[in-house]
Scaffold this active site. Structure first.
Site, PDB file in Angstrom:
ATOM      1  N   HIS A 186      -7.833  -2.316   1.119  1.00 58.31           N
ATOM      2  CA  HIS A 186      -8.581  -2.737  -0.007  1.00 58.31           C
ATOM      3  C   HIS A 186      -9.272  -4.011   0.528  1.00 58.31           C
ATOM      4  O   HIS A 186      -8.936  -4.861   1.236  1.00 58.31           O
ATOM      5  CB  HIS A 186      -7.727  -3.506  -1.021  1.00 58.31           C
ATOM      6  CG  HIS A 186      -7.242  -2.516  -2.018  1.00 58.31           C
ATOM      7  ND1 HIS A 186      -6.813  -1.112  -1.648  1.00 58.31           N
ATOM      8  CD2 HIS A 186      -7.241  -2.451  -3.239  1.00 58.31           C
ATOM      9  CE1 HIS A 186      -6.340  -0.566  -2.793  1.00 58.31           C
ATOM     10  NE2 HIS A 186      -6.691  -1.262  -3.875  1.00 58.31           N
ATOM     11  N   GLU A 189     -13.327  -7.428  -2.883  1.00 56.59           N
ATOM     12  CA  GLU A 189     -13.209  -7.260  -3.990  1.00 56.59           C
ATOM     13  C   GLU A 189     -13.160  -8.619  -4.570  1.00 56.59           C
ATOM     14  O   GLU A 189     -14.335  -8.959  -5.143  1.00 56.59           O
ATOM     15  CB  GLU A 189     -12.087  -6.409  -4.656  1.00 56.59           C
ATOM     16  CG  GLU A 189     -11.865  -6.359  -6.020  1.00 56.59           C
ATOM     17  CD  GLU A 189     -10.497  -6.031  -6.687  1.00 56.59           C
ATOM     18  OE1 GLU A 189     -10.417  -5.800  -7.853  1.00 56.59           O
ATOM     19  OE2 GLU A 189      -9.541  -5.941  -5.702  1.00 56.59           O
ATOM     20  N   ASP A 267      -9.228   2.607 -10.836  1.00 62.11           N
ATOM     21  CA  ASP A 267      -8.292   1.484 -10.213  1.00 62.11           C
ATOM     22  C   ASP A 267      -7.065   1.521 -10.993  1.00 62.11           C
ATOM     23  O   ASP A 267      -5.912   1.945 -10.796  1.00 62.11           O
ATOM     24  CB  ASP A 267      -8.912   0.107 -10.429  1.00 62.11           C
ATOM     25  CG  ASP A 267      -8.640  -0.785  -9.437  1.00 62.11           C
ATOM     26  OD1 ASP A 267      -7.811  -0.687  -8.379  1.00 62.11           O
ATOM     27  OD2 ASP A 267      -9.046  -2.035  -9.298  1.00 62.11           O
ATOM     28  N   ASP A 268      -7.025   0.792 -12.133  1.00 64.70           N
ATOM     29  CA  ASP A 268      -5.851   0.634 -12.815  1.00 64.70           C
ATOM     30  C   ASP A 268      -6.310   0.899 -14.323  1.00 64.70           C
ATOM     31  O   ASP A 268      -6.634  -0.002 -15.165  1.00 64.70           O
ATOM     32  CB  ASP A 268      -5.224  -0.718 -12.746  1.00 64.70           C
ATOM     33  CG  ASP A 268      -4.738  -1.162 -11.320  1.00 64.70           C
ATOM     34  OD1 ASP A 268      -3.753  -0.429 -11.051  1.00 64.70           O
ATOM     35  OD2 ASP A 268      -5.296  -1.779 -10.798  1.00 64.70           O
TER      36      ASP A 268
END
Length: 324
Positions: A186, A189, A267-268
């Site tokens: 990651h 972001e 993602d979530d």
């Protein structure tokens, strides 16, 4: 409906509200502060993490985790997905009182249940968490390297991008790379383009989780395109977390126009009021992607998947067959 593939989803963050409610009833917990009218509720990053942690703590046994993976991959397949990679966390296993192996094998069992029903292929990316610490991340890498589960095919690092430096994680990724695992991390972001550049310099991944803030540096965008780095883009998540103000401001089309390889991911999903299907719908509505363009995104994801050649060829054959 175009066939879909997903490379970027956190398995604990994929628990649908209805599943969380059932788990809460099982363990005598009150969901009212976190779920209202069938949806997760939060108002900032801190409250999002509180809701996430509450739900994650409701998965405690091997059967709980098998049910979670089965539920998510089955729902993906209903929406036209043929492939799914999920991020798994040994730290969640430890909190639940399970060994990382029991946790991982249970998730794998759930994936196999979903495959038996729907044909969807699933794989796992063992993930270290920045804000838990470097030692924990290296433990996760060692576990991923030796766990022996054939569905574990990748290693990554997630968590708060503001914690730690990319140099801190070099050893963990060396362990994973030496074991033949796919590498993703990651970056770019909640922090700027600098974390993406640092990831490329120090970690040398084939994929970047998010990576969209690279748009702030044209030279970096060219480097991503030239090196063939695949971006695991999550537009719905980015808008929910206010990384960008609107889909009109989202850089996915600009990154793609510059030659970067992009994929669509959730993602979530329930926390960001999205799904993989909705991400494809967003791309169609806001990024002017037609069916051919969406199929190309799926192809990019499958070609970048951390999966063996035989399975990849079979997935591409399914995609090619659907395109005829």
């Amino acid at each position: 409906m175009p066939l879909k593939a997903e490379l970027h989803c956190h398995i604990e963050g994929a628990a649908a509200p209805e599943l969380v409610i059932r788990q809460a009833q099982k363990y005598g917990k009150d969901t009212a502060p976190y779920i209202q009218n069938g949806s997760f509720v939060w108002h900032d990053f801190t409250s999002f993490l509180a809701a996430y942690d509450f739900s994650a703590e409701l998965f405690r046994t091997e059967e709980d985790y098998a049910r979670l993976a089965d539920h998510y991959l089955t729902s993906l397949a209903r929406d036209g997905a043929i492939y799914s990679e999920v991020f798994t966390s040994p730290d969640h296993a430890t909190k639940a009182g399970l060994s990382p192996k029991a946790y991982t094998d249970a998730l794998g069992e759930g994936m196999l249940r979903a495959k038996a029903k729907t044909g969807i292929e699933g794989r796992m990316i063992v993930t270290g968490v920045r804000h838990v610490g470097v030692e924990s991340i290296e433990r996760a890498a060692r576990f991923a390297a030796r766990c022996g589960n054939p569905l574990v095919t990748g290693f990554g690092v997630a968590g708060d991008e503001r914690v730690g430096e990319m140099e801190d994680y070099v050893r963990a990724f060396e362990i994973a790379r030496e074991a033949g695992l796919g590498i993703t991390i990651h970056a770019g972001e909640l922090t700027g383009w600098e974390t993406v550049q640092a990831a490329l310099d120090h970690i040398r991944p084939s994929r970047i989780g998010h990576g969209v803030r690279a748009i702030e540096n044209p030279d970096l965008v060219r480097r991503i395109a030239d090196e063939g780095i695949v971006l695991e883009c999550c537009p719905g998540s980015n808008i929910a977390l206010k990384v960008f103000d609107s889909f009109a401001d989202h850089p996915l089309p600009a990154l793609q126009a510059a030659g970067c390889k992009v994929t669509l991911n959730s993602d979530d999903p329930p926390y960001f009021w999205t799904s993989l299907k909705r991400e494809y719908d967003i791309a169609a509505e806001h990024f002017a992607m037609n069916e051919k363009a969406l199929a190309a995104v799926t192809r990019t994801a499958i070609e970048a998947a951390f999966v063996d050649r035989k399975t990849k060829a079979a997935l591409l054959a399914r995609l090619n067959g659907a395109a005829r």
